[in-house]
Design a protein around this motif. Structure first.
Motif, PDB file in Angstrom:
ATOM      1  N   UNK A 228     -47.259  36.670 -17.772  1.00 14.19           N
ATOM      2  CA  UNK A 228     -47.107  37.013 -19.187  1.00 14.19           C
ATOM      3  C   UNK A 228     -46.217  36.007 -19.912  1.00 14.19           C
ATOM      4  N   UNK A 229     -45.284  35.383 -19.184  1.00 10.65           N
ATOM      5  CA  UNK A 229     -44.443  34.360 -19.814  1.00 10.65           C
ATOM      6  C   UNK A 229     -45.249  33.107 -20.127  1.00 10.65           C
TER       7      UNK A 229
ATOM      8  N   UNK B 139     -34.902  47.668 -17.574  1.00  7.84           N
ATOM      9  CA  UNK B 139     -34.029  48.200 -18.616  1.00  7.84           C
ATOM     10  C   UNK B 139     -34.496  47.826 -20.017  1.00  7.84           C
ATOM     11  N   UNK B 140     -34.967  46.588 -20.176  1.00 11.96           N
ATOM     12  CA  UNK B 140     -35.330  46.128 -21.520  1.00 11.96           C
ATOM     13  C   UNK B 140     -36.547  46.861 -22.081  1.00 11.96           C
ATOM     14  N   UNK B 141     -37.327  47.514 -21.207  1.00 13.06           N
ATOM     15  CA  UNK B 141     -38.496  48.262 -21.679  1.00 13.06           C
ATOM     16  C   UNK B 141     -38.094  49.483 -22.494  1.00 13.06           C
ATOM     17  N   UNK B 142     -36.856  49.924 -22.347  1.00 15.74           N
ATOM     18  CA  UNK B 142     -36.419  51.132 -23.047  1.00 15.74           C
ATOM     19  C   UNK B 142     -36.391  50.954 -24.561  1.00 15.74           C
ATOM     20  N   UNK B 143     -36.344  49.716 -25.015  1.00 16.64           N
ATOM     21  CA  UNK B 143     -36.360  49.467 -26.460  1.00 16.64           C
ATOM     22  C   UNK B 143     -37.751  49.139 -26.971  1.00 16.64           C
ATOM     23  N   UNK B 144     -38.753  49.185 -26.102  1.00 18.81           N
ATOM     24  CA  UNK B 144     -40.124  48.881 -26.488  1.00 18.81           C
ATOM     25  C   UNK B 144     -40.727  50.032 -27.299  1.00 18.81           C
TER      26      UNK B 144
ATOM     27  N   UNK C 129     -43.776  47.697 -21.331  1.00 18.96           N
ATOM     28  CA  UNK C 129     -43.813  46.745 -20.215  1.00 18.96           C
ATOM     29  C   UNK C 129     -43.537  47.462 -18.891  1.00 18.96           C
ATOM     30  N   UNK C 130     -44.484  47.414 -17.986  1.00 16.77           N
ATOM     31  CA  UNK C 130     -44.360  48.079 -16.698  1.00 16.77           C
ATOM     32  C   UNK C 130     -45.524  47.617 -15.835  1.00 16.77           C
ATOM     33  N   UNK C 131     -45.459  47.888 -14.564  1.00 18.03           N
ATOM     34  CA  UNK C 131     -46.621  47.735 -13.698  1.00 18.03           C
ATOM     35  C   UNK C 131     -46.718  48.986 -12.837  1.00 18.03           C
ATOM     36  N   UNK C 132     -47.927  49.314 -12.400  1.00 18.02           N
ATOM     37  CA  UNK C 132     -48.150  50.430 -11.488  1.00 18.02           C
ATOM     38  C   UNK C 132     -48.496  49.843 -10.130  1.00 18.02           C
TER      39      UNK C 132
ATOM     40  N   UNK D  74     -41.924  40.664 -19.914  1.00 19.06           N
ATOM     41  CA  UNK D  74     -41.384  40.586 -18.560  1.00 19.06           C
ATOM     42  C   UNK D  74     -40.612  41.861 -18.180  1.00 19.06           C
ATOM     43  N   UNK D  75     -40.434  42.030 -16.874  1.00 17.88           N
ATOM     44  CA  UNK D  75     -39.711  43.170 -16.308  1.00 17.88           C
ATOM     45  C   UNK D  75     -38.464  42.624 -15.621  1.00 17.88           C
ATOM     46  N   UNK D  76     -37.300  42.996 -16.119  1.00 12.16           N
ATOM     47  CA  UNK D  76     -36.035  42.551 -15.531  1.00 12.16           C
ATOM     48  C   UNK D  76     -35.130  43.753 -15.296  1.00 12.16           C
ATOM     49  N   UNK D  77     -34.159  43.585 -14.384  1.00 11.96           N
ATOM     50  CA  UNK D  77     -33.292  44.681 -13.984  1.00 11.96           C
ATOM     51  C   UNK D  77     -32.212  45.010 -15.006  1.00 11.96           C
ATOM     52  N   UNK D  78     -31.578  46.153 -14.772  1.00 13.66           N
ATOM     53  CA  UNK D  78     -31.799  47.129 -13.704  1.00 13.66           C
ATOM     54  C   UNK D  78     -33.239  47.685 -13.747  1.00 13.66           C
TER      55      UNK D  78
END
Length: 518
Positions: free
Chosen positions: A418-419, A363-368, A321-324, A435-439
């Motif tokens: 996406x939601x 942060x949550x993308x790190x477990x993807x 999960x990311x955007x450019x 979704x993309x959430x902080x940090x």
């Protein structure tokens, strides 16, 4: 099917102001002796230091394949290699090759009904109307036989087949797993398995491989290419080509001056990223051809990818999960489209807006499954300065030097889309639709480069064509020294290497079949 790690990706490469005149030389004798020109306005006496039926400029993947094919067809062969060793940029690749309809594809994938015609249609669609369709169709039709040809080498054993990531503009029905991986291949540098096998074969068959020998010009007489002048560490030599010359010296990969004029994205990559091509890829083959009137074919594209993440280098690993986003903080490309498609857009955005682009994630993308970082390594990347981090998007935008309001809107729009739908209705992304959430984190996009997409214009027999579309007698070219068979962006891993092998084989066989001019 063997799963390929994203880290083990890769397929697996100055213009004269005008067209220079090359002096015509004397008709040669059957031995390497001096004669005097009898039918040219410039009389010149020359002696030949070496001679062979086929003289090949460049000892990389294309040149070695051409040498193998020519010697198998009964020709004597000399390969002139600028570097101290053979292999060229092919050695730095993964050595993988695209082909459709092979026995391996049928056995190892679910695409048993795939065909070369389907493959050609995908390449043509990816070419966006700029490719020579005859060249593309010939390559797709010839690719399956090349896979079998390589399997004749004892070092090459095909073990898996996977696919490249999608291109949003290409119909889904044209997609298939076509990237063939040999044992010990698939990762950066493992193209050396192939080039070593080819070099060993050539040497065993009597091919004269002359390293530290830089070809400098083509020698012509009465419109025919009859030899090559080259520089060794000791002297200038002239090598007689009794049947023909094959240009296999890559493109303008490491030549900033030529790239600036012929391949703008390559110039950008040289200025802003890391080029993995060998230092000798300075456009020698293009320059030598142009000096005698050869035409060029290319769209200024190049082969760029993300060397940090390996994002979208194959279809076995999803994009996290990311955007450019660009300097304006706006999303502009499909993030899981094949890597060079993305990097063309990155290049265009950076040049148009005059600022850097970034991959933004939370942060949550790190477990993807597609994440390149872990909770532990992301801290190291932030400390090293390769990642920016912030608790809020406003703080992140300040560190990125982009528009904060647009960045926040871009992330909010992504999250809402996406939601609500689980789809990317803007760019057609397929993976990492979360979704993309902080940090929050941001990585600057830096091109890792595998060479430019511009070369000499050729026909389906790999004959070099002049500016009027006519073959230049006894001159052939292939691989990345030739243009027109890849469009404005690189269509996916395995394209370049199958091109080197197919064109090399065609060149070698074509030259071997010629009648000697002397």
């Amino acid at each position: 099917m063997k799963k390929i790690s994203r880290r083990n990706f890769l397929h697996s490469s100055a213009v004269a102001a005008g067209v220079a005149a090359v002096s015509t030389l004397a008709a040669c004798s059957s031995t390497a002796s001096s004669t005097t020109a009898s039918s040219s306005s410039t009389s010149e006496t020359t002696s030949w230091d070496y001679e062979a039926d086929a003289v090949i400029v460049g000892g990389g993947g294309t040149g070695l394949a051409a040498g193998r094919a020519a010697v198998d067809a009964g020709a004597s062969v000399i390969i002139l290699e600028k570097a101290g060793i053979t292999g060229g940029t092919t050695t730095f690749s993964g050595g993988v090759m695209q082909a459709a309809g092979t026995s391996y594809q049928k056995e190892l994938t679910s695409f048993g009904s795939d065909t070369p015609a389907n493959h050609a249609n995908e390449w043509i669609a990816e070419g966006e109307g700029y490719v020579d369709e005859e060249l593309v169709k010939a390559l797709a039709e010839g690719a399956p036989a090349i896979i079998d040809w390589e399997a004749e080498l004892p070092e090459i054993k095909w073990v898996s087949v996977y696919g490249h990531c999608h291109v949003p503009t290409v119909p889904r029905e044209l997609e298939a797993d076509r990237i063939h991986v040999y044992e010990g291949g698939g990762a950066a540098g493992q193209g050396g398995v192939l080039t070593s096998a080819l070099a060993n074969y050539c040497k065993e068959k009597g091919v004269n491989i002359m390293t530290n020998t830089a070809a400098t010009r083509l020698i012509t007489e009465n419109g025919e290419v009859i030899g090559v002048e080259a520089e060794t560490e000791e002297k200038v030599i002239r090598v007689k080509a009794k049947k023909g010359v094959i240009l296999a010296a890559a493109s303008v990969d490491q030549n900033k001056e030529m790239a600036k004029r012929l391949a703008p994205q390559q110039y950008w990559a040289l200025e802003n990223g890391t080029c993995m091509c060998v230092a000798g890829n300075t456009g020698d083959g293009l320059r030598m051809g142009m000096e005698i009137g050869a035409d060029l074919y290319g769209q200024g594209g190049t082969i760029d990818f993300c060397g940090t993440t390996g994002n979208a280098t194959n279809n076995t690993i999803p994009t996290m999960p990311c955007i450019i986003v660009n300097k304006a903080g706006q999303r502009f490309v499909c993030e899981d489209a094949t890597y060079a498609y993305q990097y063309r857009a990155i290049f265009q955005q950076e040049k148009q807006l005059g600022g850097k682009t970034y991959m933004v994630f939370g942060q949550e993308a790190l477990s993807d499954p597609g994440a390149i970082w872990t909770a532990e390594t992301v801290a190291d990347a932030v400390a090293a300065g390769t990642l920016l981090s912030a608790d809020t998007l406003e703080e992140l935008a300040a560190a990125m030097d982009c528009d904060a309001a647009n960045l926040a809107a871009s992330v909010a729009s992504w999250n809402e889309m996406v939601s609500a739908t689980g789809e990317d209705r803007v760019f057609g992304r397929r993976t990492g639709l979360n979704t993309i959430t902080g940090p929050f984190y941001a990585m600057m996009n830096v091109p890792c480069n595998l060479g430019s997409i511009v070369g000499l214009r050729i026909n389906a027999n790999c004959q070099v064509l002049d500016v009027n579309g006519q073959p230049i007698s006894r001159l052939y070219a292939g691989g990345m020294n030739a243009g027109g068979w890849i469009g404005p962006y690189y269509p996916g891993s395995g394209t370049a290497i199958i091109g080197t092998q197919y064109h090399g084989k065609v060149c070698g066989e074509q030259v071997a079949a010629l009648t000697a001019w002397c």
